[in-house]
Scaffold this motif. Structure first.
Motif, PDB file in Angstrom:
ATOM      1  N   MET A 470       8.039  -5.505   6.251  1.00  0.00           N
ATOM      2  CA  MET A 470       8.101  -4.612   7.406  1.00  0.00           C
ATOM      3  C   MET A 470       9.477  -3.957   7.431  1.00  0.00           C
ATOM      4  SD  MET A 470       5.352  -4.932   9.525  1.00  0.00           S
ATOM      5  CE  MET A 470       5.956  -4.595  11.186  1.00  0.00           C
ATOM      6  N   HIS A 471       9.496  -2.708   7.853  1.00  0.00           N
ATOM      7  CA  HIS A 471      10.795  -2.064   8.064  1.00  0.00           C
ATOM      8  C   HIS A 471      10.650  -0.993   9.126  1.00  0.00           C
ATOM      9  CE1 HIS A 471      14.897  -1.212   7.097  1.00  0.00           C
ATOM     10  NE2 HIS A 471      14.628   0.073   6.937  1.00  0.00           N
ATOM     11  N   GLU A 472      11.492  -1.046  10.136  1.00  0.00           N
ATOM     12  CA  GLU A 472      11.503  -0.065  11.204  1.00  0.00           C
ATOM     13  C   GLU A 472      10.119   0.224  11.763  1.00  0.00           C
ATOM     14  OE1 GLU A 472      13.740   3.207   9.783  1.00  0.00           O
ATOM     15  OE2 GLU A 472      15.622   2.128  10.002  1.00  0.00           O
ATOM     16  N   GLY A 473       9.387  -0.843  12.047  1.00  0.00           N
ATOM     17  CA  GLY A 473       8.103  -0.688  12.722  1.00  0.00           C
ATOM     18  C   GLY A 473       6.949  -0.329  11.820  1.00  0.00           C
ATOM     19  N   HIS A 474       7.190  -0.218  10.517  1.00  0.00           N
ATOM     20  CA  HIS A 474       6.091   0.114   9.613  1.00  0.00           C
ATOM     21  C   HIS A 474       5.921  -0.986   8.589  1.00  0.00           C
ATOM     22  CE1 HIS A 474       5.670   4.258  10.991  1.00  0.00           C
ATOM     23  NE2 HIS A 474       7.002   4.230  11.127  1.00  0.00           N
ATOM     24  N   CYS A 475       4.667  -1.112   8.117  1.00  0.00           N
ATOM     25  CA  CYS A 475       4.418  -2.028   7.012  1.00  0.00           C
ATOM     26  C   CYS A 475       4.669  -1.255   5.737  1.00  0.00           C
ATOM     27  CB  CYS A 475       2.979  -2.538   7.073  1.00  0.00           C
ATOM     28  SG  CYS A 475       2.547  -3.515   5.661  1.00  0.00           S
ATOM     29  N   ARG A 476       5.681  -1.670   4.981  1.00  0.00           N
ATOM     30  CA  ARG A 476       6.075  -0.884   3.814  1.00  0.00           C
ATOM     31  C   ARG A 476       5.434  -1.368   2.510  1.00  0.00           C
ATOM     32  NH1 ARG A 476      10.720   2.006   5.408  1.00  0.00           N
ATOM     33  NH2 ARG A 476       9.806   3.316   7.001  1.00  0.00           N
ATOM     34  N   GLY A 477       4.709  -2.465   2.584  1.00  0.00           N
ATOM     35  CA  GLY A 477       4.063  -2.915   1.372  1.00  0.00           C
ATOM     36  C   GLY A 477       3.653  -4.378   1.461  1.00  0.00           C
ATOM     37  N   ILE A 478       2.642  -4.756   0.679  1.00  0.00           N
ATOM     38  CA  ILE A 478       2.220  -6.151   0.626  1.00  0.00           C
ATOM     39  C   ILE A 478       2.300  -6.575  -0.843  1.00  0.00           C
ATOM     40  CG2 ILE A 478       0.337  -7.757   1.074  1.00  0.00           C
ATOM     41  CD1 ILE A 478      -0.619  -5.771   3.234  1.00  0.00           C
ATOM     42  N   LEU A 479       3.098  -7.592  -1.118  1.00  0.00           N
ATOM     43  CA  LEU A 479       3.382  -7.958  -2.499  1.00  0.00           C
ATOM     44  C   LEU A 479       2.881  -9.368  -2.798  1.00  0.00           C
ATOM     45  CD1 LEU A 479       7.137  -6.895  -2.303  1.00  0.00           C
ATOM     46  CD2 LEU A 479       5.249  -5.460  -3.086  1.00  0.00           C
ATOM     47  N   GLU A 480       2.341  -9.554  -4.014  1.00  0.00           N
ATOM     48  CA  GLU A 480       2.005 -10.902  -4.463  1.00  0.00           C
ATOM     49  C   GLU A 480       3.296 -11.582  -4.875  1.00  0.00           C
ATOM     50  OE1 GLU A 480      -0.613 -12.939  -4.885  1.00  0.00           O
ATOM     51  OE2 GLU A 480      -1.896 -11.563  -3.753  1.00  0.00           O
ATOM     52  N   ASN A 481       3.497 -12.821  -4.456  1.00  0.00           N
ATOM     53  CA  ASN A 481       4.743 -13.491  -4.786  1.00  0.00           C
ATOM     54  C   ASN A 481       4.644 -14.160  -6.157  1.00  0.00           C
ATOM     55  OD1 ASN A 481       7.210 -14.664  -4.781  1.00  0.00           O
ATOM     56  ND2 ASN A 481       6.786 -16.086  -3.105  1.00  0.00           N
ATOM     57  N   VAL A 482       4.558 -13.340  -7.179  1.00  0.00           N
ATOM     58  CA  VAL A 482       4.579 -13.866  -8.544  1.00  0.00           C
ATOM     59  C   VAL A 482       5.721 -13.165  -9.255  1.00  0.00           C
ATOM     60  CG1 VAL A 482       3.285 -14.196 -10.682  1.00  0.00           C
ATOM     61  CG2 VAL A 482       2.071 -14.101  -8.481  1.00  0.00           C
ATOM     62  N   GLY A 483       6.756 -13.914  -9.570  1.00  0.00           N
ATOM     63  CA  GLY A 483       7.918 -13.324 -10.228  1.00  0.00           C
ATOM     64  C   GLY A 483       8.650 -12.324  -9.350  1.00  0.00           C
ATOM     65  N   LEU A 484       8.438 -12.416  -8.053  1.00  0.00           N
ATOM     66  CA  LEU A 484       9.051 -11.472  -7.113  1.00  0.00           C
ATOM     67  C   LEU A 484      10.536 -11.798  -6.932  1.00  0.00           C
ATOM     68  CD1 LEU A 484       7.617  -9.215  -5.505  1.00  0.00           C
ATOM     69  CD2 LEU A 484       7.545 -10.792  -3.571  1.00  0.00           C
ATOM     70  N   THR A 485      11.370 -10.785  -6.799  1.00  0.00           N
ATOM     71  CA  THR A 485      12.793 -11.039  -6.567  1.00  0.00           C
ATOM     72  C   THR A 485      13.211 -10.447  -5.218  1.00  0.00           C
ATOM     73  OG1 THR A 485      13.471  -8.957  -7.529  1.00  0.00           O
ATOM     74  CG2 THR A 485      13.278 -10.836  -9.029  1.00  0.00           C
ATOM     75  N   GLU A 486      14.376 -10.872  -4.768  1.00  0.00           N
ATOM     76  CA  GLU A 486      14.903 -10.350  -3.508  1.00  0.00           C
ATOM     77  C   GLU A 486      15.019  -8.839  -3.580  1.00  0.00           C
ATOM     78  OE1 GLU A 486      18.402 -12.244  -2.094  1.00  0.00           O
ATOM     79  OE2 GLU A 486      17.591 -14.271  -2.284  1.00  0.00           O
ATOM     80  N   GLU A 487      15.403  -8.385  -4.741  1.00  0.00           N
ATOM     81  CA  GLU A 487      15.585  -6.950  -4.915  1.00  0.00           C
ATOM     82  C   GLU A 487      14.272  -6.201  -4.732  1.00  0.00           C
ATOM     83  OE1 GLU A 487      18.393  -6.644  -8.439  1.00  0.00           O
ATOM     84  OE2 GLU A 487      17.669  -4.592  -8.160  1.00  0.00           O
ATOM     85  N   ASP A 488      13.200  -6.758  -5.322  1.00  0.00           N
ATOM     86  CA  ASP A 488      11.889  -6.111  -5.175  1.00  0.00           C
ATOM     87  C   ASP A 488      11.567  -5.909  -3.707  1.00  0.00           C
ATOM     88  OD1 ASP A 488      11.546  -6.204  -7.884  1.00  0.00           O
ATOM     89  OD2 ASP A 488      10.519  -8.154  -7.847  1.00  0.00           O
ATOM     90  N   ILE A 489      11.814  -6.958  -2.915  1.00  0.00           N
ATOM     91  CA  ILE A 489      11.471  -6.901  -1.501  1.00  0.00           C
ATOM     92  C   ILE A 489      12.337  -5.871  -0.786  1.00  0.00           C
ATOM     93  CG2 ILE A 489      11.477  -8.190   0.651  1.00  0.00           C
ATOM     94  CD1 ILE A 489      10.655 -10.636  -0.886  1.00  0.00           C
ATOM     95  N   MET A 490      13.619  -5.918  -1.051  1.00  0.00           N
ATOM     96  CA  MET A 490      14.510  -4.974  -0.408  1.00  0.00           C
ATOM     97  C   MET A 490      14.138  -3.546  -0.798  1.00  0.00           C
ATOM     98  SD  MET A 490      16.209  -6.187   1.717  1.00  0.00           S
ATOM     99  CE  MET A 490      17.794  -6.253   2.449  1.00  0.00           C
ATOM    100  N   ARG A 491      13.811  -3.348  -2.072  1.00  0.00           N
ATOM    101  CA  ARG A 491      13.465  -1.997  -2.516  1.00  0.00           C
ATOM    102  C   ARG A 491      12.206  -1.530  -1.789  1.00  0.00           C
ATOM    103  NH1 ARG A 491      12.513  -2.540  -7.993  1.00  0.00           N
ATOM    104  NH2 ARG A 491      14.538  -3.510  -8.305  1.00  0.00           N
ATOM    105  N   THR A 492      11.263  -2.455  -1.593  1.00  0.00           N
ATOM    106  CA  THR A 492      10.046  -2.079  -0.880  1.00  0.00           C
ATOM    107  C   THR A 492      10.371  -1.691   0.558  1.00  0.00           C
ATOM    108  OG1 THR A 492       8.944  -3.750  -2.202  1.00  0.00           O
ATOM    109  CG2 THR A 492       7.699  -2.817  -0.372  1.00  0.00           C
ATOM    110  N   ALA A 493      11.248  -2.488   1.167  1.00  0.00           N
ATOM    111  CA  ALA A 493      11.594  -2.207   2.562  1.00  0.00           C
ATOM    112  C   ALA A 493      12.213  -0.828   2.698  1.00  0.00           C
ATOM    113  CB  ALA A 493      12.557  -3.273   3.087  1.00  0.00           C
TER     114      ALA A 493
END
Lengths: 501, 323, 317
Positions: A470-493
């Motif tokens: 979630m970022h600023e009231g919007h859903c910015r993406g739904i990710l499978e947590n396989v090999g996911l990194t902090e960066e991936d999440i931040m980039r999605t946000a």
């Protein structure tokens, strides 16, 4: 020699040691950041510098001379001003009155010089480039504007040291840019700016030096050229993350528990869609102000929903209050343990049955004392709540971790099918944190759908099977947590912003 | 620019004042039609005289309520100070000294109120109610339940003194009201009362001495109640435990009618209280004039109190919905 | 200090019971026959029934974190309504039911103002107090309402096993409430709502309804007390129950109810009522003046809270 020196500061609250032997040097004309996880002691340290708390031992030196500050006024006297995390604005007063509170310009006769007050306030706002009407009632302004008022208030006292405690958490991007511009200007003018944040990108962007706190200890200070994200993270965390977290879901049948379609609440979140599945932990990540808690509130019936549909087991629902949601097997464990979770002056026993009183009744509406005791004993054992004989203790007398476990017991006793946990491990020690994460996994393994809201990336990555960003009231993406990194999440946000650039 | 400023600030304060002014006009008009006697000098004098004690106390109560508290001791302090004054005068203490002693005693009660409120961490309503009960006990015991009269002539003459055609109590009220009105807008301390009522934590962080401020607020309220007591003694040339019975309720209602919020501190004004005072005075007088049993006064006061709070809450909710 | 520690049984009720006994014994020794004469004992207990009922109702309201200043006025008004009805020849049962229903309705009105309209409890109940007291005088012009039927009077003046009915009834009600407050869910909910109303809402406890119920019970108690009082005194009057709210609040707080909500004990409240009555009597014995009655309640209230503050500080170290 440094301008402001924090010298071997130690501070405890009760038995809880918050700061241990902290020593940091600050120079004039620098932006010096403090970073650390929630509860690392950043705010406490700043409150000691600002005269709000007193250190148990150690001292503060200004220009080499010890400065004894017993309240905020004395700190101002030493040229130190804090812009607080919780804004200290009186919403009923005008912007200008807030700027000059307790410092009002007066005429010779001793009465307030209103013309000067408003003119001075306008000048202060002008100085930092804030477009605020000095006569506007402060409560009607945006949070960003209120923060500008706070900064003006501190600057109007002609301080040399400006401390900002998590100033960006509630600001929009434009407001953050504006704030940074102001901070750089102030630095040019030779002020010392101490900037507290837990956002790495901001810190690396504007600071000259950064000091890292971990569990109340200062783990080091880095100069600009050494300021690498990896290094800072290592100093912040300083432990291998993986080992602490439970294994991921063994078996996933993808059966949807909760389907949320296009829900909106004006000013909080808009057009959010996702689903929560049985047997899984679905993490929901977002920074403060992303609308995560608000979203859960609306689904749970604790707040209204303007638009959108919610389906529970395929059946459309719209809960008017939490009682209805609980009846349907949807429970919400709040991030605010004291305000929205526990009854701290009641016993552990009374707390554990608070959400399931109905099921503890016999002969209609009469509570069955034996069943209540049995229920409580079960959870004390199952969740390993200490001390073991705490059944009749007031919750207030338990430690933070055990209080959180009591909160878990309260909701588990309500036998939820779907459990929303909001920052489940906030403010508890590492041991309790690990235990809570394992409990969440066990619950998911027994088939429960767990929706975990968190703003801590390691927790999100370590615990969840899928991640909703979630970022600023919007859903910015739904990710499978396989090999996911902090960066991936931040980039999605920040996806949208990146695309705009 | 200047012109716009005026219009703006008027529009901002003042839906509530407008409503009150309109109501005052309506009631006055209705009463004038009902009784030609209503708008006579004689009746206006009665109108003011019957409500002037509440009017004095409402000034202090406004500040207490804006700071986020409440003060029920006023109904006890009023008769208390009239009795003490009378007893001192009968022992041939000069009026000036007696009055100062009475005011000091009231200030001490104000300090005590705040001390207990703070150290017991109790809602001021509970503390002041208990203190009021104690003061009433003292009142009753000292007087044995009967009025104190036979005051020295030098004192009773004060009741007949007219300055610019007005009795002493009017003059005192006019001065007090003017001072409060001006100070509440232009004095640092008064401004800080609003600040503390709006956000106590913020006030503390800004270095305002919050506890001293609370103490002063209760002292002012108590001292004004004592002033009202002294004025009562002057007006009636006697003292009695029964003066000011239920005055606390009338005063609080007046302040609430004037737009000061009983729910949240920090919002309200002396100007509103002055309008509220005028309104309540006219209403009470209208009851007397129209020959309705005065027993209805209590009923109406209670209804007004609840209605005023409901209205201000309602207006707030509406405003929030709009924004 | 050490002795005090030993004496206290470790809980509020025990301490209160011992205090009451000590005062009683001391008074017997000091004042002798004057104190333990039947007439004086009866004087101590004369208002006990009404005070007990009002204090029980007040305990619920205080547990909810509120306060009910209207109980004294509701008692007076309900009494007048009942006696006027009986005077007009309405059957006793109907009059009693109407009175009790009226008291409950006023209480629920207070509850609605507090729970739904967000009015501060003391403002709402102060308003109702003024309205009720005013109506009392409007209805009676300050005269007594007498000429009641024997049947009505028998309610309060009758005895059961030699104890006046009114005492039996109020003690019975107190015990029932004490039992129910622990085990009856709607009453138990009050502790949760008073302890933390937001957490209660999130936990699915209906805080609005619970609040209305609490104030409703307080009104109900005032209604029952009104019936007992007017029937045993044989008349109704607008001046009944003045400053009874003060006594009720004191008794509840002395008995362990916390003005910040969330805790309270009915047995404690009952002992608080007795203690207040006893201290009042002691005062009258030494001083002869009944003028201090509500002042004593006030002082005892402040003392009880002060005692708690000191004790919790001592505990905290």
């Amino acid at each position: 020699m440094s301008y402001l020196k924090v010298d071997h500061i130690t501070k405890s609250f009760g038995n809880n040691k918050v700061l241990t032997d902290i020593s940091i040097d600050f120079e004039k004309g620098e932006i010096h950041s403090l970073i650390g996880e929630n509860g690392a002691g950043k705010s406490t340290l700043m409150k000691i510098i600002g005269g709000i708390y007193q250190a148990d031992s150690g001292q503060i030196l200004i220009d080499g001379k010890p400065a004894n500050m017993r309240d905020p006024v004395e700190a101002y006297g030493h040229g130190i001003g804090i812009v607080h995390q919780e804004l200290s604005i009186a919403g009923n007063m005008t912007a200008a009155q807030n700027v000059f509170v307790n410092n009002e310009p007066v005429k010779k006769c001793g009465f307030i010089d209103w013309n000067r007050l408003y003119a001075d306030a306008a000048a202060e706002f002008e100085k930092i480039g804030a477009n605020i009407d000095p006569k506007a009632i402060a409560g009607t302004l945006s949070v960003g504007m209120q923060q500008m008022i706070e900064i003006s208030k501190v600057l109007s006292k002609d301080v040399n040291v400006l401390i900002l405690d998590e100033p960006t958490s509630a600001l929009s991007d434009n407001e953050i840019e504006n704030l940074f511009r102001i901070l750089l200007e102030l630095k040019e003018r030779g002020k010392l700016i101490i900037f507290i944040s837990h956002k790495l990108n901001e810190i690396t962007r504007i600071s000259d030096r950064v000091s890292v706190l971990r569990d109340g200890v200062c783990t080091g200070t880095l100069d600009r050229e050494d300021m690498e994200v990896q290094t800072i993270i290592r100093m912040m965390v300083g432990r291998s993350i993986d080992a602490l977290y439970p294994p991921k879901a063994k078996r996933r049948d993808n059966k949807k528990a909760l389907t949320i379609e296009h829900i909106s609440r004006k000013g909080k979140f808009s057009d959010v869609s996702f689903d929560i599945r049985y047997g899984e932990i679905t993490g929901m990540f977002g920074l403060v102000g992303a609308g995560r808690t608000e979203c859960a509130f609306s689904v749970f019936g604790a707040d209204k929903m303007d638009e959108g549909q919610v389906y529970l087991d395929g059946k459309q629902v719209r809960f008017k209050n939490p009682a209805q949601a609980i009846r349907e097997g949807l429970c919400y464990l709040s991030e605010d343990r004291k305000a929205l979770g526990l009854f701290v002056d009641m016993t552990v026993k009374e707390n554990t049955v608070a959400a399931c009183l109905k099921s503890m009744c016999r002969y209609g509406e009469f509570l069955d004392e034996n069943r209540i005791r049995e229920n409580t004993e079960n959870y004390i054992k199952e969740l390993d709540i200490h001390p073991e004989d705490c059944r009749n203790y007031k919750v207030r007398n338990l430690s933070g971790g055990n209080q959180q476990k009591v909160l878990f017991a309260k909701w588990l006793a309500a036998k939820p099918k779907i459990l929303i946990v909001d920052e489940p491990a906030r403010g508890v020690d590492v041991g309790a944190k690990t235990m809570i994460h394992h409990i969440l996994r066990q619950l998911a393994d027994t088939g429960m759908a767990v929706w975990m809201i968190s703003s801590e990336l390691p927790e999100i990555l370590g615990v969840s099977d899928r991640v909703i960003v979630m970022h600023e009231g919007h859903c910015r993406g739904i990710l499978e947590n396989v090999g996911l990194t902090e960066e991936d999440i931040m980039r999605t946000a920040f996806r949208e912003e990146v695309r705009h650039e | 620019m200047n012109k716009r400023k005026g219009i703006l600030s008027f529009g901002r304060i003042n839906f509530h004042y407008l409503v009150l002014i309109v109501m005052i006009f309506i009631v006055t008009a209705a009463m004038t039609v009902y009784s030609p006697y209503f708008l006579t000098v004689n009746n206006l004098q009665v109108l003011i005289d019957t409500f002037i004690m509440e009017a004095v106390m409402a000034l202090g109560m406004t500040m207490v309520i804006i700071s986020g508290g409440i003060d029920l001791t006023v109904a006890g302090i009023l008769p208390f100070s009239s009795i003490i004054l009378a007893l001192l005068l009968m022992r041939e203490v000069p009026f000036g000294i007696a009055a100062v002693l009475v005011l000091l005693a009231a200030a001490a009660i104000g300090c005590l109120t705040n001390l207990l409120r703070r150290s017991l961490n109790l809602h001021p309503m509970v503390v002041t109610m208990a203190i009021a009960a104690v003061i009433k006990g003292v009142d009753l015991t000292i007087t044995g339940g009967s009025a104190v009269s036979g005051l020295p002539e030098s004192f009773t003459r004060l009741g007949a003194v007219r300055i610019l055609g007005m009795p002493v109590s009017w003059i005192v009220y006019i001065i007090l009201a003017a001072v409060f009105l001006y100070f509440s807008k232009n004095n640092r301390w008064f401004l800080q009362v609003f600040f503390v009522g709006g956000n106590e934590d913020a006030a503390k962080l800004s270095g305002i001495k919050v506890e001293a401020l609370y103490r002063n607020v209760y002292v002012i309220s108590a001292v004004l109640a004592a002033v009202a007591g002294i004025l009562t003694a002057i007006t009636y040339s006697s003292a009695s435990y029964s003066y000011g019975t239920n005055a606390d309720l009338r005063v609080i209602t007046t302040v609430a009618i004037g737009g000061t919020s009983l729910t949240h501190g920090g919002s309200g004004s002396i100007a509103g209280t002055l309008l509220g005072t005028l309104f309540m005075a006219i209403i009470y007088n209208a009851f007397v004039m129209s020959g309705i049993s005065t027993y209805y006064q209590d009923v109406v006061t209670g209804v007004f109190l609840i209605a005023a709070v409901l209205l201000s809450e309602g207006i707030k909710v509406l405003k929030e919905r709009k924004s | 200090m050490k002795k005090g520690k030993k004496l206290s049984v470790g809980n509020r009720e025990g301490t209160l019971l011992i205090t009451i006994l000590v005062i009683f014994v001391l008074m017997c020794l000091v004042k002798g026959r004057l104190f333990y004469a039947r007439s004086n004992i009866e004087a101590i207990f004369s208002n006990l029934a009404y005070d007990l009922l009002l204090a029980c109702g007040m305990t619920f309201v205080i547990i909810l974190g509120g306060v009910d200043l209207s109980v004294g006025a509701v008692l007076a008004l309900t009494g007048i309504i009942c006696t006027l009805m009986v005077q007009q020849g309405v059957s006793t049962a109907a009059a009693v039911l109407a009175g009790i229903a009226f008291g409950t309705a006023v209480g629920m009105f207070n509850g609605i103002l507090v729970a739904k309209a967000n009015v501060a409890p003391f403002v709402a109940t102060l308003g109702s107090q003024s309205i009720c007291r005013g109506i009392c005088y409007v209805l009676t012009s300050g005269y007594f309402v007498a000429g009641l039927s024997d049947e009505y009077i028998a309610i309060g003046r009758g005895t059961f096993l030699g104890i006046p009915n009114r005492i039996c009834i109020s003690v019975l009600i107190m015990f029932v409430l004490a039992l129910l407050s622990r085990s009856f869910r709607p009453l138990k909910n009050m502790f949760y709502v008073g302890g933390n109303s937001n957490a209660a809402f999130i936990s699915g406890i209906p805080s609005g309804l619970t609040t209305i119920l609490g104030y409703g019970i307080s009104g109900l108690m005032a209604g029952i007390a009104a019936v007992l009082m007017t029937s045993s005194l044989g008349m109704g009057h607008a001046g009944y129950g003045i400053s009874f709210e003060m006594k009720a609040i004191s008794a509840a707080v002395i008995g362990g109810a916390n003005m910040h909500g969330g805790s309270g004990s009915f047995l404690g409240t009952a002992l608080g009522v007795i203690l207040v009555a006893l201290v009042n009597n002691v005062f009258i014995m030494f001083n002869g003046s009944p003028n201090w009655s509500s002042a004593i309640s006030g002082i005892m209230l402040l003392l009880a809270v002060g005692f708690d503050v000191v004790r919790s500080r001592a505990k905290a170290g």
